[in-house]
Design a protein around this motif. Structure first.
Motif, PDB file in Angstrom:
ATOM      1  N   ALA A 101       0.810  -1.216   0.000  1.00 35.41           N
ATOM      2  CA  ALA A 101       0.000   0.000   0.000  1.00 35.41           C
ATOM      3  C   ALA A 101       0.849   1.274   0.000  1.00 35.41           C
ATOM      4  CB  ALA A 101      -0.948  -0.005   1.193  1.00 35.41           C
ATOM      5  N   SER A 102       2.150   1.136   0.147  1.00 37.17           N
ATOM      6  CA  SER A 102       3.035   2.310   0.119  1.00 37.17           C
ATOM      7  C   SER A 102       3.283   2.728  -1.329  1.00 37.17           C
ATOM      8  CB  SER A 102       4.380   1.965   0.782  1.00 37.17           C
ATOM      9  OG  SER A 102       5.128   1.092  -0.051  1.00 37.17           O
ATOM     10  N   ARG A 103       4.085   3.731  -1.484  1.00 37.32           N
ATOM     11  CA  ARG A 103       4.481   4.162  -2.826  1.00 37.32           C
ATOM     12  C   ARG A 103       5.878   3.654  -3.173  1.00 37.32           C
ATOM     13  NH1 ARG A 103       1.793   9.982  -3.885  1.00 37.32           N
ATOM     14  NH2 ARG A 103      -0.204   9.433  -2.970  1.00 37.32           N
ATOM     15  N   VAL A 104       6.345   2.679  -2.420  1.00 38.16           N
ATOM     16  CA  VAL A 104       7.646   2.065  -2.658  1.00 38.16           C
ATOM     17  C   VAL A 104       7.480   1.004  -3.744  1.00 38.16           C
ATOM     18  CG1 VAL A 104       9.490   0.684  -1.627  1.00 38.16           C
ATOM     19  CG2 VAL A 104       8.342   2.446  -0.269  1.00 38.16           C
ATOM     20  N   GLY A 105       8.473   0.885  -4.593  1.00 39.93           N
ATOM     21  CA  GLY A 105       8.431  -0.164  -5.616  1.00 39.93           C
ATOM     22  C   GLY A 105       7.722   0.315  -6.867  1.00 39.93           C
ATOM     23  N   PRO A 106       7.282  -0.579  -7.675  1.00 36.85           N
ATOM     24  CA  PRO A 106       7.327  -2.022  -7.499  1.00 36.85           C
ATOM     25  C   PRO A 106       8.694  -2.616  -7.838  1.00 36.85           C
ATOM     26  CG  PRO A 106       6.245  -1.505  -9.567  1.00 36.85           C
ATOM     27  CD  PRO A 106       6.566  -0.194  -8.900  1.00 36.85           C
ATOM     28  N   VAL A 107       8.998  -3.723  -7.200  1.00 35.86           N
ATOM     29  CA  VAL A 107      10.195  -4.503  -7.487  1.00 35.86           C
ATOM     30  C   VAL A 107       9.742  -5.939  -7.698  1.00 35.86           C
ATOM     31  CG1 VAL A 107      12.416  -5.309  -6.621  1.00 35.86           C
ATOM     32  CG2 VAL A 107      11.636  -3.004  -6.055  1.00 35.86           C
ATOM     33  N   LEU A 108      10.034  -6.503  -8.870  1.00 36.28           N
ATOM     34  CA  LEU A 108       9.621  -7.880  -9.153  1.00 36.28           C
ATOM     35  C   LEU A 108      10.491  -8.874  -8.401  1.00 36.28           C
ATOM     36  CD1 LEU A 108       8.940  -7.961 -13.000  1.00 36.28           C
ATOM     37  CD2 LEU A 108       7.276  -8.018 -11.151  1.00 36.28           C
ATOM     38  N   PRO A 109       9.855  -9.780  -7.652  1.00 33.96           N
ATOM     39  CA  PRO A 109      10.630 -10.839  -7.000  1.00 33.96           C
ATOM     40  C   PRO A 109      10.981 -11.933  -8.009  1.00 33.96           C
ATOM     41  CG  PRO A 109       8.313 -11.178  -6.569  1.00 33.96           C
ATOM     42  CD  PRO A 109       8.423  -9.883  -7.356  1.00 33.96           C
ATOM     43  N   ILE A 110      11.879 -12.811  -7.613  1.00 35.65           N
ATOM     44  CA  ILE A 110      12.209 -13.986  -8.423  1.00 35.65           C
ATOM     45  C   ILE A 110      10.961 -14.840  -8.594  1.00 35.65           C
ATOM     46  CG2 ILE A 110      13.469 -16.180  -8.396  1.00 35.65           C
ATOM     47  CD1 ILE A 110      15.691 -14.651  -6.814  1.00 35.65           C
ATOM     48  N   GLY A 111      10.208 -14.993  -7.514  1.00 34.84           N
ATOM     49  CA  GLY A 111       8.994 -15.799  -7.520  1.00 34.84           C
ATOM     50  C   GLY A 111       8.284 -15.664  -6.198  1.00 34.84           C
ATOM     51  N   ALA A 114      -0.297  -7.106   2.565  1.00 40.60           N
ATOM     52  CA  ALA A 114       0.402  -5.995   1.898  1.00 40.60           C
ATOM     53  C   ALA A 114      -0.356  -4.683   2.069  1.00 40.60           C
ATOM     54  CB  ALA A 114       0.667  -6.305   0.432  1.00 40.60           C
ATOM     55  N   SER A 115      -0.958  -4.511   3.242  1.00 41.72           N
ATOM     56  CA  SER A 115      -1.711  -3.291   3.523  1.00 41.72           C
ATOM     57  C   SER A 115      -0.849  -2.215   4.169  1.00 41.72           C
ATOM     58  CB  SER A 115      -2.901  -3.609   4.430  1.00 41.72           C
ATOM     59  OG  SER A 115      -2.441  -4.174   5.649  1.00 41.72           O
ATOM     60  N   GLY A 116       0.411  -2.544   4.460  1.00 41.56           N
ATOM     61  CA  GLY A 116       1.306  -1.603   5.126  1.00 41.56           C
ATOM     62  C   GLY A 116       1.666  -0.412   4.261  1.00 41.56           C
ATOM     63  N   MET A 117       1.924   0.703   4.927  1.00 41.38           N
ATOM     64  CA  MET A 117       2.231   1.957   4.236  1.00 41.38           C
ATOM     65  C   MET A 117       3.724   2.283   4.252  1.00 41.38           C
ATOM     66  SD  MET A 117      -0.755   2.865   3.245  1.00 41.38           S
ATOM     67  CE  MET A 117      -0.680   4.581   2.808  1.00 41.38           C
ATOM     68  N   THR A 118       4.571   1.328   4.648  1.00 37.02           N
ATOM     69  CA  THR A 118       5.994   1.622   4.790  1.00 37.02           C
ATOM     70  C   THR A 118       6.887   0.891   3.802  1.00 37.02           C
ATOM     71  OG1 THR A 118       6.292  -0.149   6.397  1.00 37.02           O
ATOM     72  CG2 THR A 118       5.709   2.037   7.266  1.00 37.02           C
ATOM     73  N   GLY A 119       6.321   0.082   2.941  1.00 40.67           N
ATOM     74  CA  GLY A 119       7.133  -0.662   1.981  1.00 40.67           C
ATOM     75  C   GLY A 119       7.664  -1.968   2.508  1.00 40.67           C
ATOM     76  N   GLY A 120       7.198  -2.418   3.659  1.00 40.37           N
ATOM     77  CA  GLY A 120       7.710  -3.627   4.283  1.00 40.37           C
ATOM     78  C   GLY A 120       7.453  -4.906   3.503  1.00 40.37           C
ATOM     79  N   ALA A 121       6.450  -4.919   2.640  1.00 37.30           N
ATOM     80  CA  ALA A 121       6.146  -6.125   1.864  1.00 37.30           C
ATOM     81  C   ALA A 121       6.665  -6.035   0.435  1.00 37.30           C
ATOM     82  CB  ALA A 121       4.636  -6.382   1.848  1.00 37.30           C
ATOM     83  N   VAL A 122       7.415  -4.970   0.130  1.00 32.24           N
ATOM     84  CA  VAL A 122       7.969  -4.818  -1.215  1.00 32.24           C
ATOM     85  C   VAL A 122       9.265  -5.624  -1.302  1.00 32.24           C
ATOM     86  CG1 VAL A 122       8.896  -3.188  -2.909  1.00 32.24           C
ATOM     87  CG2 VAL A 122       6.937  -2.534  -1.503  1.00 32.24           C
ATOM     88  N   PRO A 123       9.358  -6.499  -2.297  1.00 34.49           N
ATOM     89  CA  PRO A 123      10.587  -7.290  -2.428  1.00 34.49           C
ATOM     90  C   PRO A 123      11.801  -6.417  -2.729  1.00 34.49           C
ATOM     91  CG  PRO A 123       8.899  -7.997  -3.998  1.00 34.49           C
ATOM     92  CD  PRO A 123       8.393  -6.784  -3.326  1.00 34.49           C
ATOM     93  N   THR A 124      12.945  -6.977  -2.460  1.00 34.48           N
ATOM     94  CA  THR A 124      14.192  -6.356  -2.874  1.00 34.48           C
ATOM     95  C   THR A 124      14.683  -7.117  -4.104  1.00 34.48           C
ATOM     96  OG1 THR A 124      15.427  -7.822  -1.411  1.00 34.48           O
ATOM     97  CG2 THR A 124      14.821  -5.654  -0.539  1.00 34.48           C
TER      98      THR A 124
END
Length: 144
Positions: A34-44, A74-84
């Motif tokens: 839910a943040s504005r971080v990313g998107p970053v595609l994970p491997i899977g 993935a409702s967090g607003m801090t980018g915690g669920a965005v993959p690296t």
């Protein structure tokens, strides 16, 4: 993003079968929260059936130097669920059971995909409460 080896993909598929997805739709859906971080595609994306699946994936990723990102709703607003970059996502949405509520010691054992609102309602039956009370309680999860 660096290319993921076919050997790595084959090993993940062998370990987890259909619970591990490499398709574009699964990867895109797991690339943001839910943040504005990313998107970053994970491997899977792994959709574990048990804690054993999670342990197996974390050990595998540790050996292979692959990052692991836990994802609830993935409702967090801090980018915690965005993959690296060079990471996999563990999607806990199907691990959503309340395993035990123990009123005498005021504890609950739950899987990470349990909705906060569901836990709040379950413990209320014992005249207890789960104190975090986000506005998103009906769609955010305990863990992830």
């Amino acid at each position: 993003m660096k290319a993921v080896s076919e050997t790595l993909k084959k090993r993940l598929k062998r370990f987890f079968g259909g619970r591990f997805s490499f398709d574009t739709l699964s990867r895109v859906c797991a690339s943001f929260d839910a943040s504005r971080v990313g998107p970053v595609l994970p491997i899977g994306v792994l959709r574990p059936e048990s804690a054993d699946d999670v342990v197996k994936l974390v050990r595998f990723c540790n050996r292979e130097k692959v990052g692991v990102v836990a994802r609830g709703a993935a409702s967090g607003m801090t980018g915690g669920a965005v993959p690296t970059e060079n990471s996999v996502v563990i999607d806990f949405s199907s691990m959503n059971r309340i395993l035990e509520i123990n009123p005498s010691n005021r504890s609950a054992t739950v899987e990470p995909g349990v909705l906060v609102g569901d836990l709040q309602r379950a413990v209320a039956k014992y005249k207890l409460f789960y104190p975090p009370d986000p506005a998103s309680a009906d769609f955010c999860t305990i863990g992830g």
